[in-house]
Motif scaffolding. Sequence first.
Motif, PDB file in Angstrom:
ATOM      1  N   LEU A 261       0.879  -1.167   0.000  1.00  0.00           N
ATOM      2  CA  LEU A 261       0.000   0.000   0.000  1.00  0.00           C
ATOM      3  C   LEU A 261       0.916   1.216   0.000  1.00  0.00           C
ATOM      4  CD1 LEU A 261      -2.843   1.260   0.277  1.00  0.00           C
ATOM      5  CD2 LEU A 261      -2.473   1.212   2.759  1.00  0.00           C
ATOM      6  N   VAL A 262       0.854   1.993  -1.069  1.00  0.00           N
ATOM      7  CA  VAL A 262       1.689   3.183  -1.180  1.00  0.00           C
ATOM      8  C   VAL A 262       0.793   4.398  -0.963  1.00  0.00           C
ATOM      9  CG1 VAL A 262       3.262   4.508  -2.629  1.00  0.00           C
ATOM     10  CG2 VAL A 262       3.222   2.006  -2.798  1.00  0.00           C
ATOM     11  N   GLN A 263       1.209   5.257  -0.033  1.00  0.00           N
ATOM     12  CA  GLN A 263       0.441   6.441   0.322  1.00  0.00           C
ATOM     13  C   GLN A 263       1.259   7.696   0.046  1.00  0.00           C
ATOM     14  OE1 GLN A 263      -0.212   5.456   4.473  1.00  0.00           O
ATOM     15  NE2 GLN A 263      -2.320   4.865   3.992  1.00  0.00           N
ATOM     16  N   ILE A 264       0.576   8.703  -0.465  1.00  0.00           N
ATOM     17  CA  ILE A 264       1.188  10.002  -0.722  1.00  0.00           C
ATOM     18  C   ILE A 264       0.375  11.038   0.036  1.00  0.00           C
ATOM     19  CG2 ILE A 264       1.862  11.670  -2.495  1.00  0.00           C
ATOM     20  CD1 ILE A 264       1.437   9.247  -4.497  1.00  0.00           C
ATOM     21  N   LEU A 265       1.047  11.839   0.860  1.00  0.00           N
ATOM     22  CA  LEU A 265       0.376  12.930   1.565  1.00  0.00           C
ATOM     23  C   LEU A 265       0.511  14.181   0.705  1.00  0.00           C
ATOM     24  CD1 LEU A 265       1.555  12.270   5.222  1.00  0.00           C
ATOM     25  CD2 LEU A 265      -0.397  11.327   3.988  1.00  0.00           C
ATOM     26  N   VAL A 266      -0.620  14.658   0.204  1.00  0.00           N
ATOM     27  CA  VAL A 266      -0.628  15.759  -0.767  1.00  0.00           C
ATOM     28  C   VAL A 266      -1.142  17.023  -0.083  1.00  0.00           C
ATOM     29  CG1 VAL A 266      -1.511  16.543  -2.993  1.00  0.00           C
ATOM     30  CG2 VAL A 266      -1.097  14.094  -2.607  1.00  0.00           C
ATOM     31  N   PRO A 267      -0.317  18.086  -0.033  1.00  0.00           N
ATOM     32  CA  PRO A 267      -0.766  19.333   0.586  1.00  0.00           C
ATOM     33  C   PRO A 267      -1.832  20.008  -0.262  1.00  0.00           C
ATOM     34  CG  PRO A 267       1.361  19.668  -0.453  1.00  0.00           C
ATOM     35  CD  PRO A 267       1.039  18.198  -0.581  1.00  0.00           C
ATOM     36  N   LEU A 268      -2.739  20.678   0.421  1.00  0.00           N
ATOM     37  CA  LEU A 268      -3.805  21.392  -0.283  1.00  0.00           C
ATOM     38  C   LEU A 268      -3.452  22.845  -0.571  1.00  0.00           C
ATOM     39  CD1 LEU A 268      -6.935  20.011   1.587  1.00  0.00           C
ATOM     40  CD2 LEU A 268      -5.952  19.268  -0.590  1.00  0.00           C
ATOM     41  N   ARG A 269      -2.475  23.399   0.191  1.00  0.00           N
ATOM     42  CA  ARG A 269      -2.104  24.812   0.042  1.00  0.00           C
ATOM     43  C   ARG A 269      -0.582  24.958   0.059  1.00  0.00           C
ATOM     44  NH1 ARG A 269      -6.511  24.362   2.971  1.00  0.00           N
ATOM     45  NH2 ARG A 269      -8.307  25.634   2.484  1.00  0.00           N
TER      46      ARG A 269
ATOM     47  N   SER B  74      10.662   7.003  -5.739  1.00  0.00           N
ATOM     48  CA  SER B  74      11.543   8.080  -5.303  1.00  0.00           C
ATOM     49  C   SER B  74      11.537   9.232  -6.310  1.00  0.00           C
ATOM     50  CB  SER B  74      12.968   7.544  -5.117  1.00  0.00           C
ATOM     51  OG  SER B  74      13.839   8.575  -4.747  1.00  0.00           O
ATOM     52  N   ALA B  75      11.671   8.900  -7.586  1.00  0.00           N
ATOM     53  CA  ALA B  75      11.638   9.925  -8.633  1.00  0.00           C
ATOM     54  C   ALA B  75      10.272  10.600  -8.687  1.00  0.00           C
ATOM     55  CB  ALA B  75      11.993   9.307  -9.990  1.00  0.00           C
ATOM     56  N   PHE B  76       9.216   9.817  -8.516  1.00  0.00           N
ATOM     57  CA  PHE B  76       7.853  10.356  -8.526  1.00  0.00           C
ATOM     58  C   PHE B  76       7.669  11.349  -7.381  1.00  0.00           C
ATOM     59  CE2 PHE B  76       3.252   9.892  -7.557  1.00  0.00           C
ATOM     60  CZ  PHE B  76       2.741  10.276  -8.787  1.00  0.00           C
ATOM     61  N   GLY B  77       8.133  10.985  -6.192  1.00  0.00           N
ATOM     62  CA  GLY B  77       8.026  11.875  -5.040  1.00  0.00           C
ATOM     63  C   GLY B  77       8.800  13.171  -5.247  1.00  0.00           C
ATOM     64  N   LYS B  78       9.977  13.076  -5.857  1.00  0.00           N
ATOM     65  CA  LYS B  78      10.777  14.279  -6.132  1.00  0.00           C
ATOM     66  C   LYS B  78      10.076  15.183  -7.139  1.00  0.00           C
ATOM     67  CE  LYS B  78      15.103  12.190  -4.841  1.00  0.00           C
ATOM     68  NZ  LYS B  78      16.282  11.486  -5.276  1.00  0.00           N
ATOM     69  N   ARG B  79       9.462  14.578  -8.136  1.00  0.00           N
ATOM     70  CA  ARG B  79       8.726  15.366  -9.135  1.00  0.00           C
ATOM     71  C   ARG B  79       7.555  16.090  -8.483  1.00  0.00           C
ATOM     72  NH1 ARG B  79       4.322  14.136 -12.885  1.00  0.00           N
ATOM     73  NH2 ARG B  79       4.324  12.022 -12.080  1.00  0.00           N
ATOM     74  N   LEU B  80       6.815  15.371  -7.618  1.00  0.00           N
ATOM     75  CA  LEU B  80       5.690  15.999  -6.926  1.00  0.00           C
ATOM     76  C   LEU B  80       6.165  17.106  -5.987  1.00  0.00           C
ATOM     77  CD1 LEU B  80       3.350  13.007  -6.030  1.00  0.00           C
ATOM     78  CD2 LEU B  80       3.034  14.719  -7.823  1.00  0.00           C
TER      79      LEU B  80
ATOM     80  N   LYS C 127       8.682  19.033  -6.318  1.00  0.00           N
ATOM     81  CA  LYS C 127       8.982  20.219  -7.129  1.00  0.00           C
ATOM     82  C   LYS C 127       7.694  20.915  -7.549  1.00  0.00           C
ATOM     83  CE  LYS C 127      11.665  21.692 -11.108  1.00  0.00           C
ATOM     84  NZ  LYS C 127      12.545  21.281 -12.197  1.00  0.00           N
ATOM     85  N   GLN C 128       6.724  20.151  -8.029  1.00  0.00           N
ATOM     86  CA  GLN C 128       5.452  20.722  -8.472  1.00  0.00           C
ATOM     87  C   GLN C 128       4.740  21.440  -7.328  1.00  0.00           C
ATOM     88  OE1 GLN C 128       2.699  17.861 -10.098  1.00  0.00           O
ATOM     89  NE2 GLN C 128       1.068  19.352 -10.269  1.00  0.00           N
ATOM     90  N   TYR C 129       4.713  20.817  -6.149  1.00  0.00           N
ATOM     91  CA  TYR C 129       3.988  21.370  -5.000  1.00  0.00           C
ATOM     92  C   TYR C 129       4.868  22.294  -4.145  1.00  0.00           C
ATOM     93  CZ  TYR C 129      -0.165  18.538  -5.786  1.00  0.00           C
ATOM     94  OH  TYR C 129      -1.332  17.993  -6.307  1.00  0.00           O
ATOM     95  N   ARG C 130       6.070  22.586  -4.626  1.00  0.00           N
ATOM     96  CA  ARG C 130       6.989  23.494  -3.943  1.00  0.00           C
ATOM     97  C   ARG C 130       7.204  23.092  -2.483  1.00  0.00           C
ATOM     98  NH1 ARG C 130       3.487  26.559  -6.920  1.00  0.00           N
ATOM     99  NH2 ARG C 130       2.416  27.472  -5.157  1.00  0.00           N
ATOM    100  N   GLN C 131       7.515  21.799  -2.312  1.00  0.00           N
ATOM    101  CA  GLN C 131       7.773  21.238  -0.991  1.00  0.00           C
ATOM    102  C   GLN C 131       9.231  20.787  -0.916  1.00  0.00           C
ATOM    103  OE1 GLN C 131       5.083  20.887   1.447  1.00  0.00           O
ATOM    104  NE2 GLN C 131       4.286  22.316  -0.079  1.00  0.00           N
ATOM    105  N   GLU C 132       9.791  20.793   0.282  1.00  0.00           N
ATOM    106  CA  GLU C 132      11.133  20.249   0.450  1.00  0.00           C
ATOM    107  C   GLU C 132      11.117  18.749   0.176  1.00  0.00           C
ATOM    108  OE1 GLU C 132      12.984  21.245   4.159  1.00  0.00           O
ATOM    109  OE2 GLU C 132      12.340  23.331   3.994  1.00  0.00           O
ATOM    110  N   GLU C 133      10.025  18.107   0.568  1.00  0.00           N
ATOM    111  CA  GLU C 133       9.888  16.666   0.387  1.00  0.00           C
ATOM    112  C   GLU C 133       8.401  16.322   0.399  1.00  0.00           C
ATOM    113  OE1 GLU C 133      11.355  12.579   2.634  1.00  0.00           O
ATOM    114  OE2 GLU C 133      11.336  14.473   3.734  1.00  0.00           O
ATOM    115  N   MET C 134       8.018  15.361  -0.423  1.00  0.00           N
ATOM    116  CA  MET C 134       6.664  14.813  -0.368  1.00  0.00           C
ATOM    117  C   MET C 134       6.742  13.520   0.422  1.00  0.00           C
ATOM    118  SD  MET C 134       4.371  16.657  -2.027  1.00  0.00           S
ATOM    119  CE  MET C 134       3.048  15.709  -2.726  1.00  0.00           C
TER     120      MET C 134
END
Length: 102
Positions: free
Chosen positions: A3-11, A77-83, A85-92
């Motif tokens: 089960l792979v989970q991604i925590l996605v910020p809303l703001r 890992s690459a997917f998380g790094k791409r996200l 960058k898109q969401y302007r986060q240090e890390e997803m």
Amino acid sequence: MHLVQILVPLRDNDGNPFPRAWLDALRLELTERFGGVTAHLRAPAAGAWKDEEGDLARDDVVTVEVMAEELDRDWWSAFGKRLAKQYRQEEMMVRALPCERL
């Protein structure tokens, strides 16, 4: 199975909402790759942590998850790094848990 989970910020860090289309595109991409996706959208989780200066930071996130037979760590890992960058986060936060279908 995993089960792979991604925590996605809303703001963003200034409190401006990210475009809903970003979340929709994420769900579509994961559905196409893994055959399905679950997004917990009804009640965002309220995250809190101490930043580098020791100040309390907060964020509202939704959890997006998929079931994957194999865990391709390099791809995730690459997917998380791409996200990030898109969401302007240090890390997803992308995490995987072993999962057994009952």
